[in-house]
Scaffold this active site. Structure first.
Site, PDB file in Angstrom:
ATOM      1  N   ASP A   1      23.668  -0.136 -24.997  1.00  0.00           N
ATOM      2  CA  ASP A   1      24.116  -1.360 -25.657  1.00  0.00           C
ATOM      3  C   ASP A   1      24.232  -2.430 -24.585  1.00  0.00           C
ATOM      4  O   ASP A   1      24.098  -2.134 -23.413  1.00  0.00           O
ATOM      5  CB  ASP A   1      25.459  -1.115 -26.378  1.00  0.00           C
TER       6      ASP A   1
ATOM      7  N   ASP B   1      28.850   1.350 -35.499  1.00  0.00           N
ATOM      8  CA  ASP B   1      27.854   0.906 -34.515  1.00  0.00           C
ATOM      9  C   ASP B   1      27.946   1.809 -33.296  1.00  0.00           C
ATOM     10  O   ASP B   1      28.701   1.554 -32.362  1.00  0.00           O
ATOM     11  CB  ASP B   1      28.094  -0.559 -34.142  1.00  0.00           C
ATOM     12  N   ILE B   2      27.174   2.878 -33.332  1.00  0.00           N
ATOM     13  CA  ILE B   2      27.262   3.912 -32.302  1.00  0.00           C
ATOM     14  C   ILE B   2      25.969   4.046 -31.508  1.00  0.00           C
ATOM     15  O   ILE B   2      25.942   4.605 -30.439  1.00  0.00           O
ATOM     16  CB  ILE B   2      27.621   5.284 -32.916  1.00  0.00           C
ATOM     17  N   LYS B   3      24.871   3.561 -32.041  1.00  0.00           N
ATOM     18  CA  LYS B   3      23.558   3.590 -31.367  1.00  0.00           C
ATOM     19  C   LYS B   3      23.257   4.935 -30.716  1.00  0.00           C
ATOM     20  O   LYS B   3      22.706   4.994 -29.623  1.00  0.00           O
ATOM     21  CB  LYS B   3      23.457   2.449 -30.350  1.00  0.00           C
ATOM     22  N   ARG B   4      23.591   6.009 -31.395  1.00  0.00           N
ATOM     23  CA  ARG B   4      23.284   7.327 -30.866  1.00  0.00           C
ATOM     24  C   ARG B   4      21.778   7.576 -30.965  1.00  0.00           C
ATOM     25  O   ARG B   4      21.090   6.978 -31.821  1.00  0.00           O
ATOM     26  CB  ARG B   4      24.041   8.420 -31.626  1.00  0.00           C
TER      27      ARG B   4
END
Lengths: 302, 302
Positions: B101, A96-99
């Site tokens: 996030d 879960d890095i949401k890059r």
């Protein structure tokens, strides 16, 4: 073979729970935390025990990068070791890095998270900059089966700020993202019928869930918002399709299940948390995972 | 004191160039790369030399996280050391991480990048999930003066996919983001008149630049798109205000200036790149930075 096919099979065999390893050191029983040489080591030992105890009842794991970056280089070593441990045990792991970045930068992030020390099976991505921030990652879908879940309609209150903006009648920003992802999924489709890349869709807006599921039938969903954020098993089930098509994330309710169990057994007066063992935490996590799995399976059958 | 005030003063003293340390090992002269013990070490030595040679002619530095994550743990050590080196020399550093996030996760990312091993003066953030993915970072603006640049209208082609969607007449998604940021800037304003948090606005869409600058007068801009992506000094100058209010990023044109200089001096036949030294690369980077600085200063005076 795309990883999405492996995930589909894992859901069929083990249910829909995605165990979120957002492991903060303060979630670990204090005696165990003290015994470890460092917080980073304590977190890895805790993760190992929880992975061992849930590997046969969880569809997959999601490891939240932020909790490890917070601990600096030592934390990122624990992050790498955790990803490796899950994969070594035959589990499936979502980083879960949401890059979200473009061109050459995106390719370098993809290399970082789809190969080498930080290799994961899936990543999460943020679409704000556009499809040229998503497409470079597809190189690894074709060469190594890798997958991604792109933020579409998240489970937080702030999702109304931008994701929810209406761009035409009945069409919001998140629908435009979903449409692009559906196109991508059609062009890169697994044997299971879902695209190699899926979407993050929260289970907090019950009204829209059935429509979203119907409209984006080829997108596999990573579903946050269960539990603390207000989503119930019935809400999550609306985002599934024929008993598959999504995994439901839970983090703190599993990681801290040991603490909740002690509170209950202590009759509300607070049991002695300091004496809890890592084995007890792992068993409690397993019980919480099974309870959640069964609740979603039951809701999906309704 | 907010870091935005320091950045404002730095621009006034040294011009608008933000040196982008998107340092790939292959940008380093091959003899120097071979001499180093590892690519991660080669990149740090190269960064040090370039920082030393540009510290008095660059407003700030932007370090692109992806290029370091690509090299794993060793790369992230170089990342940490590069941030530290810039700050130790009195420079200002923007960590280009584009994180986005929410809630507790955002706070942990903020701790990771505003304190400890990876401490930077500014970060870049992605707004897709909403303002509850931005606001947690403000804690560090108030306690430590930290700043952020939030993606608003980027310089890549894909920005038309979502950022550019029209939500009402003449109002696009990026305007809604900008409006929210302007509100945040008004509530957390530096002495220089700009908010602690600014915005990323590319200089690739000339038509809109003057309007954006006028409409968001209290937002300091981090401006990508210069050079290779098509933006010229005149385009970037449209996003400045009274000679300040923005920094213009350039990465490869500065990092690889040594290679360009050799090509020119080799008369198009290609000079011997393998013999280039790190000192030559640092001097060429300085010359490229000064040329860019002067071009933007001249354009801003028009």
């Amino acid at each position: 073979m795309y990883n999405i096919d492996r995930l589909f099979e894992s859901v069929a065999a083990k249910g829909h729970v995605c165990v979120g390893l957002d492991t903060a050191a303060e979630y670990i029983p204090s005696a165990e935390r003290r015994r470890a040489g460092s917080d980073a080591e304590a977190v890895f030992a805790f993760n190992q025990a929880l992975i061992d105890s849930t590997i046969d009842v969880a569809a997959c794991y999601k490891v939240q990068n932020a909790y490890y970056e917070e601990m600096g280089i030592a934390g990122l070593s624990t992050y790498a070791k955790t990803l490796h441990y899950i994969r070594e045990k035959g589990g499936i792991v979502i980083a879960d890095i949401k890059r979200g970045d473009i061109a050459d930068t995106a390719l370098r992030y993809a290399k970082a998270h789809f190969a080498g020390e930080f290799e994961a099976d899936f990543v999460t991505l943020s679409p704000y900059m556009g499809m040229d921030s998503i497409e470079p990652w597809l190189t690894y879908a074709e060469s190594n089966g890798k997958g991604a879940f792109v933020l579409m309609r998240t489970s937080n209150k702030g999702m109304r700020d931008f994701e929810y903006l209406e761009v035409s009648e009945k069409k919001r920003v998140y629908h435009v993202v979903g449409d692009k992802l559906a196109g991508l999924a059609a062009a890169h489709s697994g044997k299971c019928g879902y695209g190699a890349f899926g979407a993050v869709v929260g289970c907090t807006e019950r009204d829209e869930a059935a429509e979203i599921r119907k409209q984006y039938s080829n997108l596999f969903f990573l579903i946050p918002g269960y539990g603390a954020q207000g989503g119930a098993a019935d809400d999550a089930a609306l985002l599934l399709r024929e008993g598959n098509g999504g995994v439901v994330n839970a983090s703190r309710s599993i990681l801290k299940a040991w603490s909740e169990e002690l509170k209950v057994s202590g009759g509300g007066g607070g049991a002695d948390e300091s004496a809890a063992t890592i084995e007890f935490a792992a068993e409690a996590a397993r019980r919480a995972t099974i309870t959640m799995r069964d609740a979603i399976l039951a809701a999906a059958k309704k």
